[in-house]
Design a protein around this motif. Structure first.
Motif, PDB file in Angstrom:
ATOM      1  N   UNK A 126       0.484  -0.882   0.276  1.00 17.43           N
ATOM      2  CA  UNK A 126      -0.218  -0.114   0.498  1.00 17.43           C
ATOM      3  C   UNK A 126       0.914   1.573  -0.196  1.00 17.43           C
ATOM      4  N   UNK A 127       1.979   1.269   0.951  1.00 14.92           N
ATOM      5  CA  UNK A 127       2.735   2.631   0.688  1.00 14.92           C
ATOM      6  C   UNK A 127       2.925   3.168  -0.734  1.00 14.92           C
ATOM      7  N   UNK A 128       3.558   1.530  -1.487  1.00 14.50           N
ATOM      8  CA  UNK A 128       4.314   1.658  -2.628  1.00 14.50           C
ATOM      9  C   UNK A 128       3.306   1.804  -3.670  1.00 14.50           C
ATOM     10  N   UNK A 129       1.898   1.560  -3.059  1.00 11.71           N
ATOM     11  CA  UNK A 129       0.707   2.405  -4.420  1.00 11.71           C
ATOM     12  C   UNK A 129      -0.013   1.437  -4.184  1.00 11.71           C
ATOM     13  N   UNK A 130      -1.062   3.164  -4.061  1.00 13.22           N
ATOM     14  CA  UNK A 130      -2.336   2.928  -3.331  1.00 13.22           C
ATOM     15  C   UNK A 130      -2.798   2.216  -4.223  1.00 13.22           C
ATOM     16  N   UNK A 131      -3.249   1.298  -4.856  1.00 11.31           N
ATOM     17  CA  UNK A 131      -4.092   0.668  -5.553  1.00 11.31           C
ATOM     18  C   UNK A 131      -3.351  -1.009  -5.017  1.00 11.31           C
ATOM     19  N   UNK A 132      -3.403  -1.054  -4.035  1.00 15.08           N
ATOM     20  CA  UNK A 132      -3.028  -2.356  -4.016  1.00 15.08           C
ATOM     21  C   UNK A 132      -3.630  -3.214  -2.920  1.00 15.08           C
ATOM     22  N   UNK A 133      -5.480  -2.649  -2.857  1.00 13.69           N
ATOM     23  CA  UNK A 133      -6.477  -3.298  -2.076  1.00 13.69           C
ATOM     24  C   UNK A 133      -7.253  -3.365  -3.763  1.00 13.69           C
ATOM     25  N   UNK A 134      -7.446  -2.743  -4.772  1.00 10.64           N
ATOM     26  CA  UNK A 134      -8.446  -2.398  -6.040  1.00 10.64           C
ATOM     27  C   UNK A 134      -8.417  -1.561  -6.307  1.00 10.64           C
ATOM     28  N   UNK A 135      -9.257  -1.246  -6.862  1.00 10.68           N
ATOM     29  CA  UNK A 135     -10.582   0.019  -6.805  1.00 10.68           C
ATOM     30  C   UNK A 135     -11.506  -0.824  -6.997  1.00 10.68           C
ATOM     31  N   UNK A 136     -12.895   0.589  -6.123  1.00 11.14           N
ATOM     32  CA  UNK A 136     -14.039   0.482  -6.943  1.00 11.14           C
ATOM     33  C   UNK A 136     -14.870   1.989  -7.553  1.00 11.14           C
ATOM     34  N   UNK A 137     -15.438   1.593  -8.130  1.00  7.01           N
ATOM     35  CA  UNK A 137     -16.132   2.502  -8.996  1.00  7.01           C
ATOM     36  C   UNK A 137     -17.582   3.143  -8.368  1.00  7.01           C
ATOM     37  N   UNK A 138     -16.716   4.520  -8.421  1.00  5.76           N
ATOM     38  CA  UNK A 138     -17.650   5.465  -7.694  1.00  5.76           C
ATOM     39  C   UNK A 138     -18.445   7.015  -8.795  1.00  5.76           C
ATOM     40  N   UNK A 139     -19.834   7.356  -8.012  1.00  4.77           N
ATOM     41  CA  UNK A 139     -20.694   8.661  -8.650  1.00  4.77           C
ATOM     42  C   UNK A 139     -20.843   9.378  -7.333  1.00  4.77           C
ATOM     43  N   UNK A 140     -20.532  10.727  -7.792  1.00  5.31           N
ATOM     44  CA  UNK A 140     -20.993  11.668  -6.778  1.00  5.31           C
ATOM     45  C   UNK A 140     -22.459  11.765  -6.453  1.00  5.31           C
ATOM     46  N   UNK A 141     -23.306  11.671  -5.117  1.00  6.91           N
ATOM     47  CA  UNK A 141     -25.235  12.142  -5.665  1.00  6.91           C
ATOM     48  C   UNK A 141     -25.131  13.290  -4.173  1.00  6.91           C
ATOM     49  N   UNK A 178      -9.520  -4.937  -9.976  1.00  5.88           N
ATOM     50  CA  UNK A 178      -7.993  -4.642 -10.366  1.00  5.88           C
ATOM     51  C   UNK A 178      -7.813  -3.657 -11.169  1.00  5.88           C
ATOM     52  N   UNK A 179      -6.476  -3.501 -11.147  1.00  3.92           N
ATOM     53  CA  UNK A 179      -6.000  -2.341 -12.292  1.00  3.92           C
ATOM     54  C   UNK A 179      -6.381  -3.311 -13.656  1.00  3.92           C
ATOM     55  N   UNK A 180      -5.875  -3.795 -13.680  1.00  2.00           N
ATOM     56  CA  UNK A 180      -6.329  -4.861 -15.397  1.00  2.00           C
ATOM     57  C   UNK A 180      -7.933  -4.217 -15.619  1.00  2.00           C
ATOM     58  N   UNK A 181      -8.228  -5.329 -14.671  1.00  3.73           N
ATOM     59  CA  UNK A 181     -10.365  -5.692 -14.957  1.00  3.73           C
ATOM     60  C   UNK A 181     -10.843  -3.967 -14.944  1.00  3.73           C
ATOM     61  N   UNK A 182     -10.268  -2.607 -14.287  1.00  2.00           N
ATOM     62  CA  UNK A 182     -10.673  -1.408 -13.983  1.00  2.00           C
ATOM     63  C   UNK A 182     -10.799  -0.831 -15.454  1.00  2.00           C
ATOM     64  N   UNK A 183      -9.370  -0.789 -15.993  1.00  2.00           N
ATOM     65  CA  UNK A 183      -8.691  -0.203 -17.501  1.00  2.00           C
ATOM     66  C   UNK A 183      -9.747  -1.008 -18.486  1.00  2.00           C
TER      67      UNK A 183
END
Length: 232
Positions: A166-181, A205-210
Motif C-alpha cells: 500500500x505504501x508503494x501503490x495506493x491501488x494495492x487493495x484494488x479499485x472501486x467505481x464511484x459516482x457522487x450524489x 484489479x487494475x487490469x479489470x478497471x482498465x
C-alpha cells in the motif's frame, strides 16, 4: 542451538453440553494415546462416549475413532498440543473454557472449536511465534477465524507485505467505481444493484478497471482506490 515456539492463550464461552463434549474428546484422545495401535482396546471404550459423540465424530468400519482422528494431520499419533481448562458453569448455564500452550496446535484447536463449540461461533484467536535466541525470521504471529462454514488463517507477514504494498501503490487493495450524489454522497458500483454502499461494492484489479465498460449514470463515474482498512 535454539528453540522456537508457537504460543497462544485465549478463552471462549460455551454451553454446558459443549464443555462436556470437549472433556470427552480430551479423554478419548488420551485413551487412544494410551492404547497405542490396539484398535480393539480403543473400540471397547467408544460406546461409553455417547451417541452425540458418535454424531460429531462418526466411526468407520475399521476404526471407531476415525471421525475424531480426522482432526489431526497425523492420525497415527493424535495429540493435543495445548492445555484446556474449564470453569464452573454459571447461572445461565455457560462455561468458560481456556486454551493455552507453548507449542500450540493451531489447526487442531481450530477444528476442535468448530466441531464442538458451535454456540461460540463465529470465533477467532491469535497466536505468536518466537524464539529463545534473536534469530531473524523467527518472530511473528497470526490469527484464526472460525465459522460454521470454514476456518481461515492470517499471518503478520502477510499483513506486513500488504502494508508495504500500500505504501508503494495506493491501488494495492484494488479499485472501486464511484459516482457522487448531492444528497446521498458517494455510491459504489456492484454488478447486482448498480451503485450502492461501499460494503457492497465490487472491487476491481487494475487490469479489470482498465477494460471495464463505464455504466451510464447521472454523474460521471470515477475510479477510486479501495480504502486500505476495509481490505487486508
Amino acid at each position: 542451538m535454539s528453540n522456537s515456539y508457537i504460543k497462544a492463550a485465549f478463552d471462549l464461552t460455551v454451553t454446558i453440553a459443549e464443555a462436556d463434549m470437549l472433556r470427552r474428546v480430551i479423554a478419548a484422545v488420551e485413551l487412544i494415546d494410551e492404547a497405542g495401535g490396539a484398535i480393539e482396546d480403543r473400540g471397547a471404550h467408544w460406546p461409553s462416549l455417547g451417541p452425540d459423540f458418535a454424531t460429531l465424530f462418526p466411526r468407520s468400519d475399521e476404526n471407531p475413532f476415525a471421525g475424531l482422528l480426522d482432526l489431526f494431520d497425523d492420525p497415527q499419533t493424535p495429540y493435543l498440543d495445548f492445555d484446556v481448562g474449564f470453569s464452573e458453569a454459571d447461572q445461565p448455564g455457560q462455561v468458560l473454557v481456556t486454551f493455552s500452550g507453548e507449542q500450540f496446535g493451531i489447526d487442531v484447536a481450530a477444528k476442535l472449536i468448530q466441531r464442538c463449540a458451535r454456540s461460540a461461533l463465529p470465533f477467532g484467536f491469535e497466536w505468536a511465534s518466537d524464539c529463545d535466541r534473536l534469530r531473524t525470521g523467527e518472530f511473528g504471529g497470526g490469527y484464526v477465524v472460525i465459522t460454521e462454514l470454514g476456518i481461515s488463517y492470517g499471518h503478520t507477514s502477510q499483513l506486513l507485505d500488504r502494508a508495504i504494498a500500500r505504501a508503494r501503490d495506493e491501488g494495492a487493495d484494488g479499485f472501486v467505481l464511484a459516482v457522487r450524489d448531492p444528497q446521498h454522497g458517494l455510491g459504489f458500483w456492484n454488478d447486482a444493484a448498480s451503485f450502492d454502499r461501499l460494503s457492497c461494492a465490487r472491487v476491481f484489479s487494475e487490469a479489470e478497471a482498465a477494460h471495464h465498460d463505464m455504466p451510464i449514470a447521472h454523474d460521471q463515474p470515477e475510479w477510486i482506490a479501495m480504502p486500505a482498512p476495509l481490505r487486508l
